[in-house]
Design a protein around this motif. Structure first.
Motif, mmCIF file in Angstrom:
data_model
loop_
_atom_site.group_PDB
_atom_site.id
_atom_site.type_symbol
_atom_site.label_atom_id
_atom_site.label_comp_id
_atom_site.label_asym_id
_atom_site.label_seq_id
_atom_site.Cartn_x
_atom_site.Cartn_y
_atom_site.Cartn_z
ATOM 1 N N ARG A 2 -0.621 2.475 9.778
ATOM 2 C CA ARG A 2 -0.179 1.092 9.523
ATOM 3 C C ARG A 2 1.092 0.729 10.280
ATOM 4 N N GLN B 113 0.185 5.583 6.525
ATOM 5 C CA GLN B 113 1.006 4.365 6.430
ATOM 6 C C GLN B 113 2.033 4.326 7.571
ATOM 7 N N ASN C 111 9.366 7.976 0.340
ATOM 8 C CA ASN C 111 8.746 9.163 -0.236
ATOM 9 C C ASN C 111 9.741 10.240 -0.641
ATOM 10 N N SER D 252 0.851 10.001 3.656
ATOM 11 C CA SER D 252 1.543 8.712 3.748
ATOM 12 C C SER D 252 2.178 8.532 5.123
ATOM 13 N N GLU E 113 0.844 -1.211 0.000
ATOM 14 C CA GLU E 113 0.000 0.000 0.000
ATOM 15 C C GLU E 113 0.879 1.259 0.000
ATOM 16 N N MET E 114 1.858 1.267 0.896
ATOM 17 C CA MET E 114 2.728 2.440 1.024
ATOM 18 C C MET E 114 3.464 2.708 -0.291
ATOM 19 N N VAL F 52 8.608 5.103 5.558
ATOM 20 C CA VAL F 52 7.680 5.873 4.725
ATOM 21 C C VAL F 52 8.353 7.169 4.242
ATOM 22 N N TYR G 143 1.074 4.124 -3.048
ATOM 23 C CA TYR G 143 0.853 5.570 -2.839
ATOM 24 C C TYR G 143 2.075 6.355 -3.314
#
Ligand code: TYD
Length: 206
Positions: free
Chosen positions: A109, A105, A119, A101, A66-67, A115, A70
């Protein structure tokens, strides 16, 4: 005024869309070129990734997957759309960016520091000039959001998740007070507008 990158953040039901319309109007009245976009999304590929992310059928998606999706959607929109527009001197208003995020995340999460690392690759170091965090208690936001249709995959998460997201936003706002402006989203639409307007006017005089 040169290119400006403005982002809005907050949990479900914080009222971001209403304020985005207002910010757009604010700059249009000053004859600026202003473009609104959203994350995940904004380009063809990013919108395809958005569908994967929000699809209720993808319940087995791993947090790391998922992370990264994104971040992948972001990598595409930053390069295809956001950076070129900023280089032309346009004003970009983006519904969510990296802070989402970190909050969803990283905190929601519980993926933590990775993250930010992923990013920074996705954005190539691009950061918003100003971020409005529409602060609303997840319980109140959840009730508001429930009135506006079917919940997506993230909205279906339990309240514990949404409180962790909320804590994440609080930490980000504490860490970066110059960039991130906390706005009390329980106030009236008009009060919220006034507060945002005063920050925008300050930006204009920078
Ligand atoms: P959206 O319908 O745009 O939500 P909202 O109207 O609440 O902004 O869906 C985006 C969802 O994706 C939202 O639940 C937040 C989540 N999200 C993340 O978990 N991480 C991210 O990096 C981004 C940009 C969004």
């Amino acid at each position: 005024m040169g290119g400006l990158f403005i982002t809005l953040e907050g949990g479900d039901g914080a009222g971001k869309s209403t304020q985005i319309e207002y910010i757009e109007k604010f700059f249009k009245e000053k004859n600026c070129v202003v473009v609104c976009t959203r994350e995940p999304g904004g380009t063809r590929i990013s919108e395809m990734l958005r569908n994967i992310l929000l699809d209720k059928g993808n319940a087995e998606m791993e947090a790391v997957t998922e992370m990264m999706i994104y971040a992948a959607a972001r990598a595409q929109s930053v390069r295809e759309f956001i950076k070129p527009a900023l280089a032309r001197g346009e004003i970009i208003i983006c519904d969510r960016f990296v802070d989402s995020s970190i909050a969803y995340q990283g905190y929601g999460r519980k993926l933590g520091e990775m993250v930010s690392e992923v990013n920074s690759i996705a954005t190539g170091g691009l950061r918003p000039d100003i971020t409005f965090w529409l602060d609303i208690d997840p319980k109140i936001g959840g009730v508001r959001a429930a009135k506006t249709g079917e919940p997506d995959r993230l909205e279906r998460e339990n309240l514990g998740f949404h409180y962790r997201v909320y804590e994440g936003y609080k930490k980000i706002a504490e860490k970066e007070p110059d960039r991130v402006k906390r706005i009390d989203a329980t106030g009236s639409i008009d009060d919220i507008r006034k507060e945002i307007r005063s920050y925008l006017e300050e930006l204009g005089t920078r």
